[in-house]
Every structure is written in C-alpha cells, then in structure tokens.
Design an enzyme around this catalytic site. Structure first.
Site, PDB file in Angstrom:
ATOM      1  N   CYS A 174       1.339   2.722  12.036  1.00  0.00           N
ATOM      2  CA  CYS A 174       2.349   2.525  10.998  1.00  0.00           C
ATOM      3  C   CYS A 174       2.494   3.821  10.217  1.00  0.00           C
ATOM      4  CB  CYS A 174       1.984   1.367  10.076  1.00  0.00           C
ATOM      5  SG  CYS A 174       0.488   1.614   9.095  1.00  0.00           S
ATOM      6  N   HIS A 210       0.833  -1.192   0.000  1.00  0.00           N
ATOM      7  CA  HIS A 210       0.000   0.000   0.000  1.00  0.00           C
ATOM      8  C   HIS A 210       0.870   1.245   0.000  1.00  0.00           C
ATOM      9  CE1 HIS A 210       0.641  -1.294   4.194  1.00  0.00           C
ATOM     10  NE2 HIS A 210       0.722  -0.011   4.489  1.00  0.00           N
TER      11      HIS A 210
END
Length: 725
Positions: free
Chosen positions: A218, A77
C-alpha cells in the site's frame, strides 16, 4: 501515565500510553471527526507538533482509500512531517462510524502516526500490530477491555510476543519484523525449501497442493500491506492451497525465494503501488487488485487465482521467463546485479521509444518524410515550422492531414528524446531506489548534451545510481533523515554523476559513439547479412529476456541517428522486429496447422493467440511453449529468426517504427521483402520444431516426475532455474 509509558516489552513499549486510549466514547459521526480527535490527542502528548497537520495528512490518506477492514475495525494512518515519534492512539466507539469497510461501520479504531523519517524497527512494530488486527482473539480482547491500561498491556504483549516468536531480544525488533514478512503470524511456514506439501488432494499436479505466491503493498506500507498478506494466507489455507506472500511495506522486505516463485501455479498482486521486481513473476497466471481487496475479499482473490492456474487463457504477468531470473537475491554477485540494473533501465525506456516511434511513423504516413527534415521539402514546412505557424483553425496549405502528421511527428520526437534520460534514470533507480531517479535523469540529459548517446546514458545511470546509493548509506542525524531522499541525495548525486559526464567522460564516450556509427554505416553485403543473423539469434534466444532486450535496445537506440542519408539504423530496426516476430508465429503455425497432435490442448489454445502476438511483434507469445519444452522450442526459434534477420538485412528492409509488427506497415520500407523474410523464418522454425518433436525424444516420464517433485521442494534441477510458464 504518560505516552512514554513502558512495560518492558521492547520497542513496542512507548508507542502507546493510557493518555492515548479512549473507551466507549462518542467522537462524532464521520471518520474525519474521529481522526481529528485522535490527532489532537497525539499532539497533546507531545508526539506531534500540530494535531491539525497530522489530521489533514491522515484525512487525505483516508480519502484515497478507506481504512476500514472487516470486523468493525478501522486503522487510519499517515506519515506526517508533524509527527515526532511513531505513535498509536486507540478508541473504542460508543457510536459506530463508517470507515469504508464492506461489512459496515467501525467501533474499534487504531490511529497509526509515523514521522516521514521513521526508522524501520519502529515501522516493523507498527506493521506487527496492524497484522494482529485481523485476528479475532486480539480484537475480542480489545472489545472486552475495561480500562485504558488493559489496552496498553494488550499492545505491548502483542509486540513482545512477536519478538519472542522470532527468537530475539527486545533490541532485535528489526529481525523479528523480517521473520514475519513472508506469511501470516498464525501459520508462518519454514523457509521456502521446506514449505512444499505432498500427499494432498487432487488440486495440483505431481501429488502436491497448488502453490500461490503474492505481493501486497500500500502507499504508506504500514497497515494494509501486512493485513492483506495475512488475510490471503488464511484464505489460501481455507481453500486447501499453499500461499506465500512478499510484503513490500515500510519495514524490511524479505524477497520470495526464486525457486518458490518458479514452482508457483499462480500469482496474486494486492497492491496500490508498483510491484518491485515484477519481472520475477513473468509468465505466471495473475490475479491483481487493490490492497484493500486483499483485506476485504481474500477468499475471492484466492478462488480466482486457483481458477487462473488451470486456465491457459488467463491473464499473465508481463515480461519474459529469462528476465524473471534477474531479481535481487541474497547471494547476488556483481554481474547479476549489473544485469538487473541495466535491464531495469531498458524496460522503463522502451515505452518512451515505442510510443514515440509509432507517433513518428504516423507523422510520416500523414505528412511524408519531409516533415522530419531540417527545413522541409520547400525550405520552411517542417514539423516545428508547421506547428508554430498553424492551428486547427488556420490550417497549412497541405490541409488537416499534414497538420496532424506534423503534430504526431513532433510529439513522437519529444518522446523519443527521453530515451537516454529515461534509460539513465531508471538504471539509477534500480541501484538506489527513488533517490536515484533525479540524478540519473540529469546524467542522461548531460549525456545527450555531450553527444554521448546510448552508451553515455548507460554510464551516467550507473554512476548516478552508485553515487545516490553511497550517499544514502552515510549515517546522519535523525532530524536530517527526512531531507536525504528529496534534497541531499539528488543534489550531490547529480553533481557527482553529471559533473563526471560533463567534465571527464562525455567526450571519450561521444568519440566512441561516433566510431560505432561509422562502423555501422560501413556495413554492406556479407557483413550486413552476418549482423542480421546475429541479431536474429539474439532476439529468439530468450524471448523477451536479457539477450533479446540487448538486441532490441541496440536497435532502438540508433533510431534517432537514422536519416535519409543514413538508413542503416532503420535496417537494423527492421531486422530486429522481423526476427522477434518469428518465434510466436512459428509456434502458432506448428501447433495449430502443421503438427497439432504434438502439442497439448492448452498449447494449441496458446497457439491461436500467438498468431496475433507474433503479428504484433510480441515475442513473449512463445513463452508458454518454451517453458514446457525449452530444449526444442528455443533452438528451432533461433534458426528461423536468424534466417529472417539475414534476409531482412540483405534486402535493405527498413523500419522507422520501433514496434508494432505488421500493424506499422506504413513505416516499413520494402514491405514485400519484410513479409517474405518473416514468412521464410516462420516456416523454417516451424519445420525444425516439428522435426525435433518427432525425432528428438524428451526425457522419460519418470524423470519428468522426479524433476517436478524436486522443483516442488524448491530445488533447481541441473542447476538451471525453471522457466516461468
């Protein structure tokens, strides 16, 4: 069917279409090969301007940490300026490919692509899908699908089901995301006050299971953040513990309830970025690791957390119990917010001061105090002159030690020069997040230019943060959103804050600083002793919390103004440091020497560590004791710290270092009286504490049990937040 395919599933529809799905295909042998194909596929649908740019961004993200997760799943991603709309691309591989998962290669790959300025509703939907990928029923359905349409339908159903579970319509995806941020989808508890569990096994005290709280985060805040949260919650359930996780991702962040944090037995951080408002967890046993470990090894992290909860020597979250109460709350009023903003600025400022001050002190040790004078003792050899006219190959006549001292002094001076700018920058950061940092630093630098000093930094940081926050709230066009945090907000907030400091506020604040400096320089005799008492009381009041930090910040802010002709700032610094050393040293003396039977075994173990912590000027060494018995520990600490502050000021003790305790003895003027002051305060505090423990009884055990039960239910006993252990 186009990528804009819609099935009526709400905002989840349109994220994926049959032309973004591939089944049982061979896309190459490496993760980069797979990412390039999927990126080109996204670009072919018109959802990215350039497949090559998107692939480059996603591969760079993959290089930082693999996106493979247990179970043969990969979720590459990226945020990319090339992406025009939040998008999912899916492939089921005929040949498995390594994506860095601990249990092997991946055969199911979801690529998540979002634009830099993606709105939070879309990010919430994407995070919902990421969380679903650790559920066996969902991944099994992906592997069993026979057509691309089945994959699209599975994704749409997952999103619409999450929305329905939150009790909102298709337009309320943002609310659904907020409802899902605290714990896993499989076993999401009700609000914090109702999540306590009693009548369990013997894993905890007061008849309850151990409670663990955590944070996952993250860098992109899209996938691993939420997968780690769900994995940790599931692991805690398997271990018989109660787990609550705050997901600090790109969708709406729902902070953990402060009452829930207060009753937690341990904390787990699975993060690749800084934890926001970390001080809320101060003093709690800590297990930390990268976010991917939360996905790959959740059981191991939970097991470590349960062991840490019972280990008095376990690592703990740094900070203070009092500071933990400064976290953002839904009902936070302006006074609480202001305190949190200022404390954030002070907390980030301290490392500049501590490191710079110690280097300056080292420079004095090696080169003498003349190194700091404008022209040096002989008219030329100050630090700047020495460094400009000498090298390691061409040393000055004073030798290597003098040259290294000049280097240490100059590095320290530069570091200390960031004091006001860092203070202002991080006050603004606390108000407006990252867009506030640049205007805050600029406003702080203007305050230095105007000689407005520490107070100017406070005011400039508040104005910069308010301006950045206000500009960031202005509605704007979608195409402009990506420029807001990096160009528009810093530009205009800097103009507003620095313009006001330069043209309006800087002069009056500089005058006020001059008056304050003159007042401090006039202190002597009884007035100096009184100041020492006040500083001592403040340093021991909350052991590293807001009041403690105000006293400390007051001292370090004056260090830059200290000189051979103006030693008052050095005297204030010495009084503050000596008083701050007293609480841990007094607790160490009382628990390991004077009255061992009055302390529990874990407290005696903490007492051994407190000797070193106190000698190093780490006041937080007393926190475990204050958490267990605040009504006796804190008053006793304040009495001794006040004695130390008074003696230090009366004896004209000075410190040119802002931290270090006895380990910066070379920077202490009148070291003998510095030691005497600390010993006197330590003995007084220890004796007062022993007397209080012997003759001032605590509440009966039944009351303590009731308080523990109330705390486990998320209640606040006596309207006072429990102190973190």
């Amino acid at each position: 069917m186009s990528a804009a395919h819609s099935t009526g599933a709400g905002d989840g529809a349109g994220l994926i279409g049959v032309d973004l799905v591939g089944l049982d295909e061979d896309l190459g042998a490496t993760s980069s090969d797979v990412i390039r194909v999927l990126a080109d596929r996204i670009a072919a649908t018109g959802r990215a301007a350039s497949g090559e740019t998107l692939a480059t961004d996603a591969i760079a993200r993959e290089a930082s940490v693999g996106t493979g997760v247990p179970g043969g799943i990969a979720i590459p991603h990226a945020r990319s300026t090339s992406v025009t709309a939040p998008t999912l691309a899916f492939t089921r591989l005929a040949r498995t490919v390594p994506f860095g998962a601990p249990d092997g290669d991946a055969d199911v790959v979801f690529m998540i692509a979002v634009p830099d300025g993606a709105d939070k509703d879309h990010l919430t939907v994407l995070s919902t899908l990421a969380r679903a990928l650790i559920r066996e029923d969902f991944t099994a359905a992906l592997r069993a699908a026979t057509t691309p349409q089945e994959i699209v339908d599975l994704v749409d159903r997952e999103v619409s089901g999450e929305v329905a579970a939150a009790g909102v319509g298709a337009a309320g995806v943002g609310a659904a995301g907020r409802a899902s941020t605290a714990t896993s989808r499989e076993a999401r508890p009700t609000p914090a006050a109702d999540t306590h569990v009693v009548d369990s096994d013997t894993t905890g005290t007061a008849g309850r299971r151990k409670v663990i709280v955590g944070v996952t985060a993250c860098p992109t805040g899209i996938a691993h953040t939420y997968m780690a949260a769900d994995a940790l919650v599931a692991a805690a359930q398997r271990a018989g513990a109660e787990m609550h996780v705050e997901t600090q991702g790109s969708s709406q962040v729902e902070p953990l309830d402060p009452a829930l944090i207060a009753r937690a037995d341990a904390v787990v951080f699975a993060v690749d970025v800084d934890v926001r408002d970390r001080s809320r967890f101060a003093g709690k046993p800590l297990v930390s690791g990268p976010v991917k470990r939360g996905v790959d090894e959740p059981d191991a992290m939970i097991a470590e957390a349960l062991r840490a909860a019972d280990d008095p020597a376990a690592a703990r979250v740094s900070g203070s119990a009092a500071e933990a109460g400064t976290s953002t709350a839904k009902d936070e009023h302006f006074g609480q917010a202001l305190k949190r903003w200022l404390l954030t600025g002070v907390s980030y400022m301290i490392p500049f001061v501590a490191g710079g001050g110690l280097l300056i002190a080292l420079g004095f040790l090696l080169s003498g105090y003349g190194i700091a004078l404008a022209h040096g003792d002989d008219g030329v050899n100050n630090a700047v002159w020495t460094l400009q006219h000498s090298t390691l190959l061409d040393l000055p006549s004073q030798g290597l030690g003098y040259y290294l001292g000049a280097a240490a002094f100059q590095i320290g001076s530069v570091s200390l020069g960031f004091l006001v700018a860092a203070l202002a920058g991080y006050i603004a950061y606390a108000i407006a997040d990252r867009p506030g940092i640049a205007p805050g630093f600029v406003a702080g630098s203007i305050a230095v230019f105007m000689n407005a000093g520490f107070l100017g930094g406070l005011v400039g940081g508040l104005i910069a943060g308010a301006a950045a926050y206000w500009i960031g709230r202005i509605p704007t066009w979608r195409w402009l959103r990506g420029l807001m945090p990096v160009v528009i907000i810093p530009l205009f907030a800097s103009i507003i804050a620095s313009g006001l400091m330069l043209l309006v506020l800087g002069g009056p604040i500089a005058w006020l600083m001059t008056q304050l400096t003159g007042f401090l320089n006039s202190l002597s005799g009884a007035s100096a002793v009184l100041l020492g008492i006040i500083l001592g009381l403040m340093m021991a009041f909350d052991l590293g919390g807001p009041v403690n930090k105000v006293a400390y910040a007051f001292a370090v802010a004056g260090l830059g103004a200290g000189s051979a002709s103006n030693v008052v700032p050095f005297e204030i610094m010495a009084a503050v440091m000596a008083a701050g050393m007293v609480p841990p040293l007094a607790l160490a003396l009382a628990s390991t020497v004077l009255y061992r039977k009055g302390f529990t075994k874990p407290e005696r173990e903490n007492g051994k560590a407190a000797w070193l912590l106190g000698a190093s000027f780490i006041s937080e060494g007393a926190i475990p004791f204050a958490a267990a018995d605040p009504l006796r520990v804190i008053p006793a600490s304040m009495v001794g710290a006040a004695v130390t502050g008074a003696i230090s000021m009366a004896a004209d003790v000075t410190s040119r270092a802002p931290h270090g305790g006895f380990f910066v003895f070379f920077a202490i003027g009148n070291l003998l009286m510095f030691t005497v002051a600390i010993l006197a305060g330590t003995v007084v505090s220890a004796l007062v504490l022993v007397a209080l423990k012997k003759w001032v009884r605590r509440a009966p055990a039944a009351t303590d049990a009731a308080a523990a039960e109330a705390a486990s239910a998320g209640e606040t006993v006596g309207q006072r937040a429990p102190v973190a252990a």
